[in-house]
Design a protein around this motif. Structure first.
Motif, PDB file in Angstrom:
ATOM      1  N   VAL A 178       0.843  -1.315   0.133  1.00  0.00           N
ATOM      2  CA  VAL A 178       0.073  -0.150  -0.067  1.00  0.00           C
ATOM      3  C   VAL A 178       0.906   1.077   0.138  1.00  0.00           C
ATOM      4  N   SER A 179       0.353   2.467  -0.555  1.00  0.00           N
ATOM      5  CA  SER A 179       1.021   3.543  -0.603  1.00  0.00           C
ATOM      6  C   SER A 179       1.757   4.061   0.968  1.00  0.00           C
ATOM      7  N   VAL A 180       2.628   4.787   0.997  1.00  0.00           N
ATOM      8  CA  VAL A 180       3.302   5.309   2.238  1.00  0.00           C
ATOM      9  C   VAL A 180       2.276   6.590   2.552  1.00  0.00           C
ATOM     10  N   ASP A 181       1.358   6.864   1.553  1.00  0.00           N
ATOM     11  CA  ASP A 181       0.354   8.156   1.781  1.00  0.00           C
ATOM     12  C   ASP A 181      -0.971   7.466   2.479  1.00  0.00           C
ATOM     13  N   ASP A 182      -1.089   6.158   2.337  1.00  0.00           N
ATOM     14  CA  ASP A 182      -2.307   5.514   2.765  1.00  0.00           C
ATOM     15  C   ASP A 182      -2.681   5.894   4.441  1.00  0.00           C
ATOM     16  N   ARG A 183      -3.905   6.421   4.713  1.00  0.00           N
ATOM     17  CA  ARG A 183      -4.013   6.862   6.123  1.00  0.00           C
ATOM     18  C   ARG A 183      -4.100   5.666   7.111  1.00  0.00           C
ATOM     19  N   GLY A 184      -4.227   4.452   6.609  1.00  0.00           N
ATOM     20  CA  GLY A 184      -3.944   3.090   7.429  1.00  0.00           C
ATOM     21  C   GLY A 184      -2.600   2.991   7.888  1.00  0.00           C
ATOM     22  N   PHE A 185      -1.499   3.434   6.884  1.00  0.00           N
ATOM     23  CA  PHE A 185      -0.428   3.351   7.460  1.00  0.00           C
ATOM     24  C   PHE A 185       0.133   4.485   8.156  1.00  0.00           C
ATOM     25  N   ARG A 186      -0.477   5.635   7.948  1.00  0.00           N
ATOM     26  CA  ARG A 186       0.005   7.198   8.517  1.00  0.00           C
ATOM     27  C   ARG A 186      -0.525   7.090  10.031  1.00  0.00           C
ATOM     28  N   TYR A 187      -1.684   6.893   9.995  1.00  0.00           N
ATOM     29  CA  TYR A 187      -2.615   6.773  11.262  1.00  0.00           C
ATOM     30  C   TYR A 187      -3.289   5.997  12.142  1.00  0.00           C
ATOM     31  N   GLY A 188      -3.138   4.520  11.295  1.00  0.00           N
ATOM     32  CA  GLY A 188      -4.091   3.699  11.756  1.00  0.00           C
ATOM     33  C   GLY A 188      -5.541   3.925  11.511  1.00  0.00           C
ATOM     34  N   ASP A 189      -5.757   4.687  10.595  1.00  0.00           N
ATOM     35  CA  ASP A 189      -7.162   4.994  10.192  1.00  0.00           C
ATOM     36  C   ASP A 189      -7.736   4.152   9.398  1.00  0.00           C
ATOM     37  N   ALA A 190      -8.248   2.897   9.956  1.00  0.00           N
ATOM     38  CA  ALA A 190      -8.680   1.871   9.214  1.00  0.00           C
ATOM     39  C   ALA A 190      -9.322   0.881  10.027  1.00  0.00           C
ATOM     40  N   ALA A 191     -10.047   0.070   9.354  1.00  0.00           N
ATOM     41  CA  ALA A 191     -10.923  -0.711  10.168  1.00  0.00           C
ATOM     42  C   ALA A 191     -10.538  -2.299   9.740  1.00  0.00           C
ATOM     43  N   PHE A 192     -10.655  -3.239  10.542  1.00  0.00           N
ATOM     44  CA  PHE A 192     -10.333  -4.682  10.141  1.00  0.00           C
ATOM     45  C   PHE A 192     -11.093  -5.678  11.058  1.00  0.00           C
ATOM     46  N   GLU A 193     -10.970  -6.944  10.471  1.00  0.00           N
ATOM     47  CA  GLU A 193     -11.848  -8.063  10.806  1.00  0.00           C
ATOM     48  C   GLU A 193     -10.951  -9.248  10.680  1.00  0.00           C
ATOM     49  N   THR A 194     -10.791 -10.002  11.769  1.00  0.00           N
ATOM     50  CA  THR A 194      -9.873 -11.398  11.854  1.00  0.00           C
ATOM     51  C   THR A 194     -11.021 -12.375  11.863  1.00  0.00           C
TER      52      THR A 194
END
Length: 289
Positions: A17-33
């Motif tokens: 994923v991009s270094v500008d992705d907000r999941g990488f930058r801020y943990g701004d993401a949802a997930f399920e395991t």
């Protein structure tokens, strides 16, 4: 291995994923395991509902693609997996490097899998031994700080708790899970698990507002109530767990894992833990194989 990244199957080495992705930058993401048994994602409807809730909490309610089920199936098929660990991650995507997110969302969607043993009545556990748990000083943030039911990429709280385990480790003592309390000192959860214990025949588990309510936790409560057991969700201390007749942890990967010791005090499994394990295995077998 191949993973599904933004609608395409790609080799593991190219799954980035991009270094500008907000999941990488801020943990701004949802997930399920999730666990996949016999090609079926167990309790996917509940996982999907929680994923949807987290996306709504993050202000991106439309981020889940309509074809997410297809992407999951394609990933499992591409890797020839019937029994697997499955993780679905949805970030806000690539945006300018500022804290306030843009209203328009072009999400990054990743489906990740890896093989696990068969489950159910004919399966085997993913863990070798009952868990050694150690209480830590790191506290679970209250609902007023972070929403308890949001499962986001920002797992700093759990990471710091697990780092305490590393410092507590020594020859002959290697804790498997960090036992966390809330800011009032009450028992909350493990870093990646929910906690149950049995006291005088009553199955007890911490109240939901102090923890991430797990899907496996929900299933165990249902199984216990169907069996006629009293289930109490309330406020407990770490001492209550240490003095329990039996205790166990739950999450999608471990399923039901007995607690051998808590802070060096022997607990172990017992008749209720063993019965719930059998009932859980039977449910998996009936619904997935």
């Amino acid at each position: 291995m191949q993973y599904h990244v933004n609608g395409e199957l790609v080799d593991r080495e190219e799954a980035t994923v991009s270094v500008d992705d907000r999941g990488f930058r801020y943990g701004d993401a949802a997930f399920e395991t999730c666990r996949v048994y016999g090609g079926t994602v167990f309790a996917w409807d509940r996982h999907f509902d929680r994923l949807e809730t987290t996306c709504e909490t993050l202000g991106m309610p439309e981020a889940i693609p309509d074809d997410i089920d297809t992407r999951i199936d394609e990933t499992l098929t591409a890797n020839d997996l019937e029994d697997a660990y499955l993780r679905v991650s949805i970030s806000r995507g690539v945006q300018p490097g500022k804290l306030t997110p843009d209203e328009d969302v072009d999400p990054t969607v990743v489906v990740y899998v890896k093989p696990l043993p068969r489950g159910g009545t004919e399966g085997e556990r993913v863990w070798d031994d009952p868990a050694v748990v150690q209480s830590v000083t790191r506290r679970r943030p209250p609902e007023s700080v972070l929403p308890a039911d949001a499962k986001t990429h920002n797992y700093l709280n759990g990471i710091l708790a697990r780092l305490e385990l590393r410092r507590a480790s020594r020859e002959g003592y290697q804790p498997d899970e960090a036992l966390m309390r809330d800011t009032d000192g009450n028992l909350a959860e493990g870093a990646t698990s929910n906690v149950f214990f049995v006291d005088d025949g009553i199955l007890r588990t911490p109240a939901e507002d102090s923890l991430l309510p797990g899907i496996t936790r929900e299933t165990v409560i249902e199984l216990a109530e169907e069996e006629g057991f009293t289930v109490d969700s309330g406020r407990y201390t770490v001492d209550d767990l240490r003095q329990a007749d039996e205790a166990f942890l739950t999450n999608s990967t471990w399923e039901i894992r007995p607690i051998a010791t808590a802070d060096g005090i022997d607990i172990g499994d017992g008749p209720m833990t063993k019965l719930l394990q059998r009932l859980y295995d039977r449910r998996i077998e009936a619904r997935c194989y």
